[in-house]
Design a protein around this motif. Structure first.
Motif, PDB file in Angstrom:
ATOM      1  N   MET A 315      10.313  -2.413   4.230  1.00  0.00           N
ATOM      2  CA  MET A 315      10.081  -3.812   3.929  1.00  0.00           C
ATOM      3  C   MET A 315       8.316  -4.267   4.573  1.00  0.00           C
ATOM      4  SD  MET A 315      12.195  -7.430   4.135  1.00  0.00           S
ATOM      5  CE  MET A 315      13.493  -6.606   2.916  1.00  0.00           C
ATOM      6  N   VAL A 316       8.362  -3.634   5.563  1.00  0.00           N
ATOM      7  CA  VAL A 316       6.754  -3.875   6.244  1.00  0.00           C
ATOM      8  C   VAL A 316       5.820  -2.971   5.371  1.00  0.00           C
ATOM      9  CG1 VAL A 316       5.511  -3.162   8.064  1.00  0.00           C
ATOM     10  CG2 VAL A 316       7.937  -4.014   8.620  1.00  0.00           C
ATOM     11  N   VAL A 317       6.309  -1.885   4.938  1.00  0.00           N
ATOM     12  CA  VAL A 317       5.292  -1.089   4.193  1.00  0.00           C
ATOM     13  C   VAL A 317       5.200  -1.691   2.918  1.00  0.00           C
ATOM     14  CG1 VAL A 317       4.827   1.056   2.780  1.00  0.00           C
ATOM     15  CG2 VAL A 317       5.986   0.924   5.245  1.00  0.00           C
ATOM     16  N   SER A 318       6.048  -2.389   2.208  1.00  0.00           N
ATOM     17  CA  SER A 318       5.952  -2.972   0.847  1.00  0.00           C
ATOM     18  C   SER A 318       5.036  -4.232   1.195  1.00  0.00           C
ATOM     19  CB  SER A 318       7.371  -3.375   0.599  1.00  0.00           C
ATOM     20  OG  SER A 318       8.101  -2.293   0.005  1.00  0.00           O
ATOM     21  N   HIS A 362       4.572  -8.693   9.141  1.00  0.00           N
ATOM     22  CA  HIS A 362       4.461  -8.101   8.036  1.00  0.00           C
ATOM     23  C   HIS A 362       5.932  -8.048   7.330  1.00  0.00           C
ATOM     24  CE1 HIS A 362       0.518  -7.341   6.459  1.00  0.00           C
ATOM     25  NE2 HIS A 362       0.322  -6.814   7.841  1.00  0.00           N
ATOM     26  N   GLY A 363       6.348  -8.277   6.095  1.00  0.00           N
ATOM     27  CA  GLY A 363       7.558  -8.147   5.509  1.00  0.00           C
ATOM     28  C   GLY A 363       8.503  -9.250   5.783  1.00  0.00           C
ATOM     29  N   TYR A 364       8.417 -10.303   6.486  1.00  0.00           N
ATOM     30  CA  TYR A 364       9.136 -11.292   6.827  1.00  0.00           C
ATOM     31  C   TYR A 364       9.181 -12.278   5.768  1.00  0.00           C
ATOM     32  CZ  TYR A 364      11.795 -14.434  10.139  1.00  0.00           C
ATOM     33  OH  TYR A 364      12.749 -15.097  10.605  1.00  0.00           O
ATOM     34  N   TRP A 365       8.109 -12.725   4.927  1.00  0.00           N
ATOM     35  CA  TRP A 365       8.341 -13.493   4.012  1.00  0.00           C
ATOM     36  C   TRP A 365       8.926 -12.877   2.838  1.00  0.00           C
ATOM     37  CZ3 TRP A 365       7.805 -18.329   3.637  1.00  0.00           C
ATOM     38  CH2 TRP A 365       6.896 -19.107   4.304  1.00  0.00           C
ATOM     39  N   LEU A 366       9.004 -11.558   2.889  1.00  0.00           N
ATOM     40  CA  LEU A 366       9.771 -10.855   1.546  1.00  0.00           C
ATOM     41  C   LEU A 366      11.189 -10.989   1.938  1.00  0.00           C
ATOM     42  CD1 LEU A 366       9.481  -8.956  -1.058  1.00  0.00           C
ATOM     43  CD2 LEU A 366       9.389  -7.179   0.569  1.00  0.00           C
ATOM     44  N   LEU A 367      11.370 -10.923   3.104  1.00  0.00           N
ATOM     45  CA  LEU A 367      12.847 -11.131   3.757  1.00  0.00           C
ATOM     46  C   LEU A 367      13.333 -12.441   3.423  1.00  0.00           C
ATOM     47  CD1 LEU A 367      15.345  -9.571   4.945  1.00  0.00           C
ATOM     48  CD2 LEU A 367      14.535 -10.321   7.269  1.00  0.00           C
TER      49      LEU A 367
END
Length: 884
Positions: A315-318, A362-367
């Protein structure tokens, strides 16, 4: 345990088999009642399998008694520990094996099982029944994820559905014959006559139960979505069962469309998780080659992090797209994939430390987007604000459908999925869940205050109670929310079935036409009183109570703990609305009971014809009333209740000694037997302390027990066991608010010391506001429906004036061209040439006809002349060399 997934899979397929059998044979059944028996047999068989699975589960993972007085650490240790029972066919993981410690051993079937012997989350069994296909990283399977919550939900759904099936066979008996629907008037003024649909009703009911059981058993989010939609289409069929009624048709459409709005968010959340995590599975899955693919839960809450929520590397990479692009540019043209992966792995720690919008890593908003998307689907299914408007209209379906939808199937699916996905939700998403639940519980409770349709009162009550569950889950009370889901299922199904019994007797939903039915329908009145007491959370503080007493107190305790941990703010709003909602619940429920059963009859004609429902309907009411009373009990509660009942028995015995009537003797015998039975059950139970709370605590998602904090704010989510420190004041407060609501309802509708009409006049504006349901339907009509109609009319006008005009003009030009071409080419040239040839042929024929005289002598002369002519020509002019 080896066969647990097979037993639950069979339990799921039984209602599907019933659906198929009735679908294929229902129209040819000599007696429609046979369809009911087929459906009932299937769901009872599923219930038997469910309780067998509960026995097998407890034999391997017996829940430990929860002690709330030793802090969160001790609580977690006890909640996630098994007793000294073997894993029954599953290899036990060793504490030294970091990977196995997180996921357990592997059995011969390839199932994954967490042993629960260490802090690695609840024991569970996961695996696949069937692999539908593999498409690169994407693997679509029919799988299962079984833990204590799964088993408990199976038992609850199948048991309540079995009771409703029995009840429905009596309630829907009119559908066995031709129906005259008095609510549908044809154009000639006559009422609609149609064939009965008894088999079709049970066909839909079986498919509904299959869909819900499949959703609970599902081992991956894609499978959940499939059954999610199946539940939706079944509700559409059942809500619109009386399809000829416009109100039923509109209600079915409304439920279907509103739920599709929520499901759009569900799809966004599903895709956000899949695109970043690369899997649909909840648990870790072992493939045939021995490799293990981490599931959603272990990726987001890994073992090495102590099961604390952590944004996974994928998720960080995404999220870090710009950084990944920079890495690729630095590696030059056509870099090897191995070099890209190595550089990304080296850069990951730095990317984790960097922050983006609003300070989120990074990735937290995606989560957050994934969690909010999944919750959007739950908002639609569980009728939460602002998608709550469909559920009250769903009352257009038959009452057994209402009982099933509002207790154990559709609306329960949303809360269940929030509970299942709890490890995925960030604190920010939990805050949104709490806010939506808070608004919903208060909004629906206020609307229920003025409703006069008995089923709509219960419908808004359901919306409000679902808001309570969401609020509990949102403020960190996983146990409280899921416990209220179970207790609510029993007393709400009881209440709906009681309302159906009343409607069956008086043939109206309006409470304003009821009253005084207590003596006419004593069983219905008593069992409905039990349901009202249960939903109000009635009980003797710190001693014993109805089922709602235990679950609602836990919700209020956690809300208060959240308020204390955050120094007021939104916590005060959450707790205030929850406490106020408890008073409103008690008021509108007892208002309903008094208006229905107490006082004098308001419609003497209906009252005179009212009668108690047949035993086929009252039997399930009695069974469910017992569970509405004691489903949340422990052994000590059973003993306490037996003590209270013994005191009541003594009082009744003294009164009987004074009167000596035979009816009193029968009551004493029945009550005495019940006291002995409860006492014996409590004594046996004390050796096997299997309680609803302990079962749910064992299933608590991994990593959700400790205190957690938000990233985007300073809010803190306290550990749920810590909330029990406030048990004494909260219990007193809950008792006080419920008592206040009960006393106010009694004063207005029981004793008559307050005139409801006078109150309505004094608060006329508020009454009209609530009576019109906060004008949400009108608001949505103005905001969504009317603009849609305007756009539709503009589109229709554009279609008629532009598209249709163009097509019509093209058709006109084509028609004119065709006529011109027909006139010039076809008629003049083609037809002219053909006609000319025909004329010539006709003229030649006429000329030759004159030679046909019909005289034989003439014909002989012509033959002789012809032969002589040919002879002369051949003799003088034929050259034989020409033939060579």
């Amino acid at each position: 345990m080896d066969h647990l997934h097979e037993i639950l899979g069979f339990a799921t397929l039984l209602p599907l088999g019933s659906f198929v059998v009735i679908l294929l044979t229902g129209g040819r059944m000599a007696k429609p009642i046979a369809a009911g028996w087929i459906a009932l047999s299937a769901i009872v068989g599923a219930a038997a399998c469910s309780f067998l699975s509960l026995f097998l589960w407890c034999s391997a993972h017996f829940p430990r008694t929860v002690d709330h007085h030793h802090g969160a650490a001790a609580h977690a240790d006890m909640a996630h520990a098994d007793m000294a029972h073997a894993d029954m066919g599953h290899a036990t993981s060793e504490p030294g094996d970091a990977h196995a410690a997180g996921h357990g051993g592997t059995d011969s079937h390839g199932d994954r099982n967490a042993s629960g012997l260490h802090a690695n989350g609840p024991p569970h069994v996961t695996g696949d029944y069937w692999t539908l296909g593999r498409f690169g990283r994407l693997e679509v399977t029919i799988g299962y994820y079984i833990d204590g919550l799964t088993v408990l939900m199976f038992c609850m759904v199948t048991f309540i559905a079995s009771c409703i099936h029995v009840y429905a066979m009596g309630y829907m008996h009119d559908e066995e014959h031709e129906i005259e629907d008095h609510e549908v008037t044809l154009s000639d003024g006559r009422h609609l006559h149609r064939p009965g649909r008894f088999p079709r009703f049970f066909q839909y009911l079986s498919l509904f139960c299959f869909s819900m059981l499949g959703l609970v058993l599902a081992g991956n989010i894609a499978m959940v979505f499939v059954f999610w939609e199946l539940v939706g289409i079944c509700s559409y069929f059942l809500i619109g069962f009386y399809i000829e009624r416009k109100s039923a048709s509109n209600a079915a459409n409304k439920a279907f469309i509103v739920n599709r709005v929520g499901d759009f968010g569900f799809i966004i959340g599903l895709l956000a998780l899949w695109s970043s995590l690369g899997t649909f599975s909840f648990g870790d899955m072992e493939h045939e080659d021995g490799t293990v693919r981490a599931g959603i839960f272990s990726q987001l809450r890994p073992d090495e992090g102590g099961r604390v929520l952590r944004v996974p590397d994928s998720m960080v990479v995404s999220s870090a797209r710009a950084e990944v692009a920079q890495v690729i540019r630095e590696l030059g043209a056509n870099p090897a994939q191995a070099d890209i992966d190595r550089r990304i792995a080296e850069s990951l720690p730095a990317w984790r430390e960097s922050t983006g919008w609003m300070g989120a890593p990074h990735g937290y908003w995606l989560l957050i987007i994934g969690g909010l998307g999944i919750f959007c689907g739950c908002v639609g299914k569980s009728a939460q604000f602002p998608l709550h408007v469909w559920l009250p209209d769903a009352m257009e379906g038959p009452t057994p459908v209402s009982a099933l939808v509002h207790s154990a199937t559709m609306v329960a699916a949303g809360v269940y999925l929030v509970g299942r996905f709890y490890p995925v939700f960030t604190p920010e998403v939990l805050w949104v869940i709490a806010l939506i639940g808070c608004i919903t519980l208060f909004l629906a409770a206020t609307i229920a205050l003025t409703a006069t349709d008995i089923k709509r009162v219960l419908a808004y009550s359901t919306v409000s109670q679902l808001g309570y569950m969401m609020l509990a889950l949102g403020v960190g009370g996983w146990l409280a929310g899921m416990m209220h889901l179970i207790t609510h299922a029993f007393f709400k199904s009881l209440l709906f079935m009681c309302s159906g019994s009343v409607i069956h007797a008086v043939h109206t939903n309006e409470m304003t036409a009821m009253g005084g039915l207590r003596r006419k329908m004593p069983i219905t009145a008593t069992t409905m009183l039990v349901g009202c007491l249960a939903i109000a959370g009635a009980g003797i503080p710190f001693f014993v109570g109805f089922s709602g007493y235990y679950s609602k107190d836990k919700i209020l305790e956690q809300a208060f703990s959240f308020m204390q941990s955050n120094g007021g703010g939104w916590g005060t709003v959450f707790f205030g609305f929850a406490a106020g909602g408890a008073a409103l619940t008690a008021f509108y429920m007892f208002r309903m009971w008094y208006m229905t059963f107490a006082g004098k009859p308001r419609d003497h004609h209906r009252h005179d014809h009212a009668h108690e429902s047949p035993s086929q309907m009252t039997g399930p009411l009695v069974v469910l009333s017992v569970l509405a009373l004691c489903v949340a009990w422990g052994p000590q509660d059973a003993f306490r209740f037996a003590g209270i009942a013994a005191v009541v028995w003594v009082v009744l015995w003294l009164r009987w000694l004074a009167s000596g009537d035979e009816q009193g003797r029968a009551i004493l015998r029945t009550l005495g037997g019940a006291i002995v039975g409860v006492a014996v059950a409590g004594a046996v139970w004390s050796f096997v302390p299997l309680t609803l709370e302990n079962l749910l605590e064992q299933a608590r998602p991994a990593g959700t027990l400790p205190e957690s904090a938000a990233v985007l704010s300073s809010a803190v989510w306290p550990s749920e066991p810590d909330s029990h420190a406030y048990a004494i004041p909260i219990t007193l407060l809950a008792f006080g608010t419920a008592a206040a609501g009960f006393l106010l309802a009694t004063a207005m509708y029981g004793w008559g010391t307050m005139n409801p009409d006078e109150v309505r006049r004094q608060f006329g504006v508020v009454y009209r506001f609530l009576r019109n349901k906060w004008w949400f339907d009108e608001l949505y009509d103005w905001v969504f429906v009317r603009p849609t109609h305007v756009v539709a009319r503009l589109a229709a006008r554009f279609d008629k004036r532009c598209i249709d005009a163009f097509i019509d003009g093209t058709a006109t030009v084509t028609r004119v061209f065709s006529r011109t071409w027909d006139r010039i080419a076809d008629r003049t040239l083609v037809d002219g040439l053909v006609n000319l040839t025909a004329g010539w042929t006709h003229s030649i024929g006429l000329a030759l006809r004159s030679a046909q005289t019909g005289q034989l002598r003439q014909y002989v002369v012509f033959v002789v002349i012809g032969v002589i002519s040919i002879f002369v020509l051949l003799s003088f002019y034929w050259n034989p060399t020409l033939a060579g």
